[in-house]
Design a protein around this motif. Structure first.
Motif, PDB file in Angstrom:
ATOM      1  N   GLU A 139     -59.170  -1.838 -34.544  1.00 33.47           N
ATOM      2  CA  GLU A 139     -60.153  -3.414 -34.801  1.00 33.47           C
ATOM      3  C   GLU A 139     -60.767  -4.174 -33.837  1.00 33.47           C
ATOM      4  O   GLU A 139     -61.591  -5.516 -34.299  1.00 33.47           O
ATOM      5  CB  GLU A 139     -58.774  -4.023 -35.486  1.00 33.47           C
ATOM      6  N   GLY A 140     -61.425  -2.792 -33.080  1.00 28.16           N
ATOM      7  CA  GLY A 140     -61.442  -3.966 -31.863  1.00 28.16           C
ATOM      8  C   GLY A 140     -60.832  -4.997 -31.508  1.00 28.16           C
ATOM      9  O   GLY A 140     -61.265  -6.972 -31.533  1.00 28.16           O
ATOM     10  N   ALA A 141     -59.234  -5.254 -32.193  1.00 30.26           N
ATOM     11  CA  ALA A 141     -59.176  -6.638 -32.114  1.00 30.26           C
ATOM     12  C   ALA A 141     -57.854  -7.179 -31.239  1.00 30.26           C
ATOM     13  O   ALA A 141     -57.071  -8.602 -31.213  1.00 30.26           O
ATOM     14  CB  ALA A 141     -58.125  -7.489 -33.220  1.00 30.26           C
ATOM     15  N   GLY A 142     -57.806  -6.317 -30.124  1.00 32.07           N
ATOM     16  CA  GLY A 142     -56.668  -6.920 -29.612  1.00 32.07           C
ATOM     17  C   GLY A 142     -55.022  -6.405 -29.481  1.00 32.07           C
ATOM     18  O   GLY A 142     -54.227  -5.872 -31.268  1.00 32.07           O
ATOM     19  N   ALA A 143     -54.267  -6.663 -29.583  1.00 30.50           N
ATOM     20  CA  ALA A 143     -52.469  -7.129 -29.841  1.00 30.50           C
ATOM     21  C   ALA A 143     -52.219  -6.341 -30.143  1.00 30.50           C
ATOM     22  O   ALA A 143     -52.224  -5.708 -31.635  1.00 30.50           O
ATOM     23  CB  ALA A 143     -52.698  -8.195 -31.432  1.00 30.50           C
ATOM     24  N   MET A 144     -51.621  -5.287 -29.602  1.00 28.32           N
ATOM     25  CA  MET A 144     -51.599  -3.195 -29.484  1.00 28.32           C
ATOM     26  C   MET A 144     -50.335  -3.754 -28.098  1.00 28.32           C
ATOM     27  O   MET A 144     -49.674  -4.032 -27.623  1.00 28.32           O
ATOM     28  CB  MET A 144     -52.538  -2.238 -29.213  1.00 28.32           C
ATOM     29  N   PHE A 145     -48.748  -3.408 -29.294  1.00 29.10           N
ATOM     30  CA  PHE A 145     -47.744  -2.238 -28.566  1.00 29.10           C
ATOM     31  C   PHE A 145     -47.790  -1.358 -27.453  1.00 29.10           C
ATOM     32  O   PHE A 145     -48.619  -0.233 -28.249  1.00 29.10           O
ATOM     33  CB  PHE A 145     -46.991  -2.284 -29.253  1.00 29.10           C
ATOM     34  N   ARG A 146     -47.832  -1.497 -26.616  1.00 27.87           N
ATOM     35  CA  ARG A 146     -48.264   0.121 -25.189  1.00 27.87           C
ATOM     36  C   ARG A 146     -47.335   0.967 -25.384  1.00 27.87           C
ATOM     37  O   ARG A 146     -45.853   0.263 -26.140  1.00 27.87           O
ATOM     38  CB  ARG A 146     -48.133  -0.645 -24.023  1.00 27.87           C
ATOM     39  N   VAL A 147     -48.000   2.219 -25.320  1.00 24.97           N
ATOM     40  CA  VAL A 147     -47.166   3.840 -25.225  1.00 24.97           C
ATOM     41  C   VAL A 147     -47.288   3.841 -23.950  1.00 24.97           C
ATOM     42  O   VAL A 147     -47.491   4.135 -23.400  1.00 24.97           O
ATOM     43  CB  VAL A 147     -46.898   4.407 -26.054  1.00 24.97           C
ATOM     44  N   THR A 148     -45.759   3.744 -23.087  1.00 25.62           N
ATOM     45  CA  THR A 148     -45.889   4.186 -21.591  1.00 25.62           C
ATOM     46  C   THR A 148     -43.978   4.892 -21.232  1.00 25.62           C
ATOM     47  O   THR A 148     -43.659   4.625 -21.808  1.00 25.62           O
ATOM     48  CB  THR A 148     -46.041   3.050 -20.532  1.00 25.62           C
TER      49      THR A 148
END
Ligand code: 4AD
Ligand code: MG
Length: 465
Positions: free
Chosen positions: A170-179
């Motif tokens: 969505e080009g909206a940011g607000a994501m949970f990082r996976v690492t």
């Protein structure tokens, strides 16, 4: 006889096997009675209705029966007979009762009826045993099944899009990082920044916010696909309509324009509403009685009335002229808020509404641009009590228009090379949309908080169970 041999209560209540010996298993909802006889209301989750078990006190003994109390899990063997009581068609005359698991009366939290939904959220591990959550969970299942049936019957293919992604659809940011990096002590490059080339995937990755972009890849080969999976948004929106983990259904269709897209969305929502009315009658009647007296009427109305279609510009005009105090101001270019959406649906049109042709600056980069240079072929479906239930669009299939827009919106084109490739090779007009599964369930169940239509909700500061 194996352990699983039993009749489901939903089947016993149909009465077809009256006069025979039956086995039922389930959880005791209540036990009442007198010196001579105990009446046990038993539920196994197969239906909102309990079956009444009648147990002779002299046969079973007071001591034994006191453990057959609210919350206990039991097996009952006995004769299924027509019930003399008016409350139920049939009952079981118990010959044998076995207790699988006791429930201590002093500490079992579901003793009395009428717990608040807020309290039940704190005991989400036990709330499936209540009438309300039993009903919601059965409807949730029925809707999931109906979704697959709807698309399968139309020849759409179920595409599994990835849950871990390296792009933000969505080009909206607000994501949970996976690492898998050690967050206490991550590897760093010379400039001091975290060095993600040493991370598991060799780059930064996140939980997906939408399966759409991969869905488009599927549609541009299989013609008509849909995804149905979990999506994740790390927005700090503590509202009755937002979850951090929710399920979304995203059909994506080659050779559909925005009109075809709207037709499909309307048909889909009406199909699901009618399916619920037809297959979830007992549960809907219960929810209608308990929580929302207009529920069934509203479902019938939506199933049988045409949705209103108008442009964003027309909607803003209506909202600007409305005799209404807004918390968020309305003007051309503003993102519509739930209060505006619900005004259109509940007050102005009194019908579901599909809005189209939104300003391009409040919508995602992939939406098909209109010739006016200002709007895109977006569509949002707005529902009573919910506001936005579906968001979608025709997609920009033109390579140059797409890459120009990506540049304007700072979408990294090198990372999205695979998406852009589809516009280079055999591009096709196509469209799609996303239906929030829990928003659909809010509508179908009449519940008013999204935390109450998913078994174990994930919201800011809440990841219990
Ligand atoms: O409008 P959205 O953000 O659109 C997309 O994700 C597109 N990629 C869909 C597509 O065109 N394939 O989200 C779609 C729907 C919303 O209309 C809403 O019903 C639901 O997903 N939704 C949420 N539901 C619960 N919690 C949230 N935080 C939600 N955000 C969106
Ligand atoms: Mg949206």
């Amino acid at each position: 006889m194996t352990l699983k041999s039993r009749s489901k209560i939903v089947d016993l209540l149909k009465g077809g096997v009256v006069g025979t010996e039956v086995t039922a298993k389930g959880w005791v909802r209540t036990r009442r009675g007198n010196k001579n006889v105990a009446f046990i209301a038993l539920n196994d989750g197969s239906t909102i209705h309990n079956i009444q078990v009648v147990a002779d006190v002299t046969t079973f003994g007071d001591d034994f029966l006191k453990d057959v109390n609210t919350g206990a899990c039991i097996m009952v063997v006995g004769q299924l007979v027509e019930s003399p009581g008016a409350q139920q068609p049939v009952e079981i005359q118990a010959k044998n009762i076995e207790i699988y698991g006791k429930a201590d009366a002093a500490t079992y939290p579901l003793q009395k009826k009428g717990h608040s939904l807020e309290f039940l959220r704190e005991i989400a591990h036990l709330r499936p045993r209540t009438n309300t959550f039993g009903a919601v969970l059965r409807i949730r299942h029925a809707m999931a099944y109906a979704i697959h049936k709807f698309y399968n019957d139309k020849g759409f293919f179920y595409l599994h899009t990835p849950i871990v992604t390296a792009s933000d659809a969505e080009g909206a940011g607000a994501m949970f990082r996976v690492t898998t990096l050690d967050i206490e002590n991550p590897p760093r490059s010379e400039d001091g920044k975290v060095n993600f080339t040493e991370d598991f995937f060799g780059k930064e990755t996140n939980l997906t916010v939408s399966g759409q972009l991969e869905g488009e890849l599927g549609a541009l080969a299989l013609s008509e696909i849909y995804t149905f999976g979990p999506t994740f948004r790390a927005e700090n929106s503590n509202t009755p309509r937002h979850l951090a983990e929710f399920w979304m259904i995203e059909p994506e269709m080659a050779f559909y324009d925005i009109e075809d897209n709207m037709d499909l969305a309307e048909e889909f929502l009406k199909y699901l509403t009618s399916y619920a009315l037809e297959h979830c009658k007992d549960d809907l009647e219960f929810l209608n009685k308990m929580w929302d007296k207009e529920l069934i009427e509203r479902l019938n109305f939506v199933a049988s009335n045409k949705f209103v279609r108008l442009t964003y510009t027309e909607a803003v005009d209506i909202l600007e002229k409305a005799d209404q105090k807004w918390e968020f101001p309305v003007f051309w270019g503003a993102d519509l808020q739930s209060e505006h959406e619900r005004y259109l649906v509940e007050k102005h049109f009194k019908k579901p509404v599909i809005l189209t042709n939104y300003p391009k600056d409040i919508k995602a980069f992939y939406m098909k641009q209109n010739d006016d240079g200002k709007t895109v072929r977006a569509m949002d479906v707005l529902f009573p009590k919910i506001g936005e239930i579906i968001g979608g669009s025709q997609r920009e299939e033109n390579l140059e228009a797409l890459t120009t827009r990506m540049a304007e919106m700072n979408i990294p084109q090198d990372e999205m090379w695979w998406y852009i490739d589809t516009r280079k090779f055999g591009s096709a007009p196509h469209s799609g949309f996303g239906l929030g599964f829990e928003r659909l369930l809010l509508f179908v169940t009449g519940m008013s908080n999204i935390r109450d239509v998913i078994p174990f909700p994930r919201t800011p500061n809440n990841c219990e169970f």
